[in-house]
Write an enzyme that holds these catalytic residues in place. Structure first.
Site, PDB file in Angstrom:
ATOM      1  N   CYS A  37     -24.537   8.858  -9.290  1.00 27.07           N
ATOM      2  CA  CYS A  37     -23.099   8.645  -9.424  1.00 27.07           C
ATOM      3  C   CYS A  37     -22.291   9.506  -8.449  1.00 27.07           C
ATOM      4  O   CYS A  37     -22.407  10.735  -8.469  1.00 27.07           O
ATOM      5  CB  CYS A  37     -22.674   8.954 -10.861  1.00 27.07           C
ATOM      6  SG  CYS A  37     -20.895   8.850 -11.121  1.00 27.07           S
ATOM      7  N   LYS A  64     -26.203   4.883 -23.942  1.00 24.41           N
ATOM      8  CA  LYS A  64     -25.274   5.884 -24.453  1.00 24.41           C
ATOM      9  C   LYS A  64     -25.796   6.493 -25.754  1.00 24.41           C
ATOM     10  O   LYS A  64     -25.488   5.995 -26.843  1.00 24.41           O
ATOM     11  CB  LYS A  64     -23.892   5.275 -24.622  1.00 24.41           C
ATOM     12  CG  LYS A  64     -23.360   4.642 -23.330  1.00 24.41           C
ATOM     13  CD  LYS A  64     -21.965   4.109 -23.527  1.00 24.41           C
ATOM     14  CE  LYS A  64     -21.500   3.249 -22.368  1.00 24.41           C
ATOM     15  NZ  LYS A  64     -21.520   3.911 -21.082  1.00 24.41           N
ATOM     16  N   VAL A  77     -20.681   9.808 -16.973  1.00 28.47           N
ATOM     17  CA  VAL A  77     -20.936  11.064 -16.278  1.00 28.47           C
ATOM     18  C   VAL A  77     -19.885  11.198 -15.177  1.00 28.47           C
ATOM     19  O   VAL A  77     -19.356  10.192 -14.688  1.00 28.47           O
ATOM     20  CB  VAL A  77     -22.362  11.080 -15.676  1.00 28.47           C
ATOM     21  CG1 VAL A  77     -23.399  11.192 -16.762  1.00 28.47           C
ATOM     22  CG2 VAL A  77     -22.636   9.878 -14.784  1.00 28.47           C
ATOM     23  N   GLU A  89     -14.570  14.124 -16.910  1.00 28.16           N
ATOM     24  CA  GLU A  89     -13.731  13.656 -15.800  1.00 28.16           C
ATOM     25  C   GLU A  89     -13.937  14.567 -14.584  1.00 28.16           C
ATOM     26  O   GLU A  89     -13.670  15.775 -14.628  1.00 28.16           O
ATOM     27  CB  GLU A  89     -12.243  13.576 -16.158  1.00 28.16           C
ATOM     28  CG  GLU A  89     -11.922  12.636 -17.298  1.00 28.16           C
ATOM     29  CD  GLU A  89     -12.116  11.164 -16.939  1.00 28.16           C
ATOM     30  OE1 GLU A  89     -12.338  10.843 -15.746  1.00 28.16           O
ATOM     31  OE2 GLU A  89     -12.070  10.333 -17.865  1.00 28.16           O
ATOM     32  N   SER A  90     -14.359  13.964 -13.484  1.00 33.26           N
ATOM     33  CA  SER A  90     -14.854  14.737 -12.340  1.00 33.26           C
ATOM     34  C   SER A  90     -13.837  15.725 -11.774  1.00 33.26           C
ATOM     35  O   SER A  90     -14.157  16.905 -11.585  1.00 33.26           O
ATOM     36  CB  SER A  90     -15.363  13.800 -11.246  1.00 33.26           C
ATOM     37  OG  SER A  90     -14.309  13.038 -10.676  1.00 33.26           O
TER      38      SER A  90
END
Length: 256
Positions: A37, A64, A77, A89-90
Site C-alpha cells: 500500500c 478484516k 492500513v 490515516e497516513s
C-alpha cells in the site's frame, strides 16, 4: 464469495522484507502495515527517516480481522497502536510521529509556522490532485480516458515541481511533502510501462525531483520487489481491483 484481492502475497519482499525482519521485537509503537500500500509506505518512510523504534505487523486489509477492526474501524492500513492506543490515516500518523517523538530527527515539518502551513497546502494539493489523477490513469481503460488522466497528472505534478526549493520540497531537508509523494514516485514505472506515462513530460524539474525521492534510502528500504507489486497493480490496470480507493474512483467519489 472471496474477493480476488484477498489472495495477495502475504508478506513484504526484497529490501522491504529485510526492513521488516529488523522490526519484529516488541515496542511501544506497533505499526500495522500492508506491504503493497502506498499510503502505508508514507508512514513507514517516516518511521525509518526518524529512526523511531517500532514493531512491524503485517495485515491483509481485505481480510478484516476483529483485532484490526478494533484498531481502525475503516479496516484500512496504515494504523498504529501507541502505548495501547490506536490511530490511523497516513498523513495524520506522519504528523503524530513528528509530535510524539520530537527528539527524533530529521524533522519532517518546518519549525516556522508559515512554512509549516505552506507544506500542508501542498500536501493537500498532492492528496486532491496528484494521487487521484495517478490512480485514474492507472484504472482508465479507453485511450481517451487515459490521455485525459495522463495530462491531468502532468499538470498536477508540474504545479508541485514549481514549488520545490531543491533538492527537496522545502530545500535541503527531506520533509512531509516529499514523504506524501514518494510512494507514488516509486511506482511510476507502472504507469510508464502500461499507460504511456513519461515523468519528463511533467516538466519544471519534476523528473529530477522524482529521481531524488525514488533513490532516497528510506524509500528504497520500504519498497518491495516489482514482480509482487505488479500482481497487485494488474488488477487496477484491468479496473478490477476491489480496494476502497479503486471502488471510490470507479464511482466518481473522492478517495477515502
Amino acid at each position: 464469495m472471496a474477493i480476488p484481492d484477498e489472495n495477495i502475497h502475504p508478506a513484504a519482499t526484497g529490501n522491504a522484507a529485510k526492513t521488516v525482519a529488523e522490526h519484529q521485537a516488541k515496542q511501544d509503537l506497533v505499526f500495522y502495515s500492508g506491504w503493497f500500500c502506498p499510503f502505508n509506505q508514507r508512514v513507514w518512510i517516516s518511521l525509518e527517516e526518524k529512526g523511531i523504534p517500532y514493531q512491524y505487523k503485517e495485515v491483509n486489509p481485505y481480510k478484516k480481522e476483529k483485532h484490526f477492526l478494533d484498531i481502525n474501524p475503516k479496516g484500512l492500513v496504515p494504523a498504529i497502536e501507541y502505548q495501547g492506543r490506536a490511530l490511523y490515516e497516513s498523513l495524520i500518523l506522519c504528523e503524530f510521529l513528528e509530535e510524539a517523538y520530537p527528539g527524533c530527527k530529521p524533522h519532517l515539518l518546518p519549525a516556522d509556522p508559515f512554512e509549516r502551513a505552506r507544506v500542508r497546502l501542498w500536501i493537500d494539493h498532492t492528496s486532491k490532485t496528484i494521487i487521484p489523477a495517478w490512480h485514474r490513469l492507472m484504472q482508465a481503460q479507453s485511450a481517451e480516458q487515459q490521455d485525459a488522466a495522463r495530462q491531468e497528472l502532468y499538470d498536477a505534478q508540474r504545479k508541485l515541481a514549481q514549488q520545490v526549493k531543491g533538492p527537496y520540497f522545502t530545500g535541503e531537508e527531506f520533509g512531509l511533502v516529499d514523504v506524501a509523494n514518494a510512494p507514488w514516485v516509486a511506482r511510476e514505472y507502472i504507469l510508464a510501462e502500461h499507460r504511456g506515462y513519461d515523468r519528463a513530460q511533467a516538466g519544471n524539474g519534476w523528473s529530477e525531483y522524482a529521481e531524488r525521492l525514488a533513490t532516497r534510502e528510506s524509500i528504497r528500504k520500504t519498497t518491495n520487489d516489482k514482480g509482487k507489486l505488479q500482481v497487485i497493480y494488474d488488477r487496477y490496470l484491468r479496473d478490477e481491483a476491489q480496494s476502497e480507493l479503486a471502488k471510490a474512483l470507479r464511482a466518481g467519489r473522492p478517495i477515502p
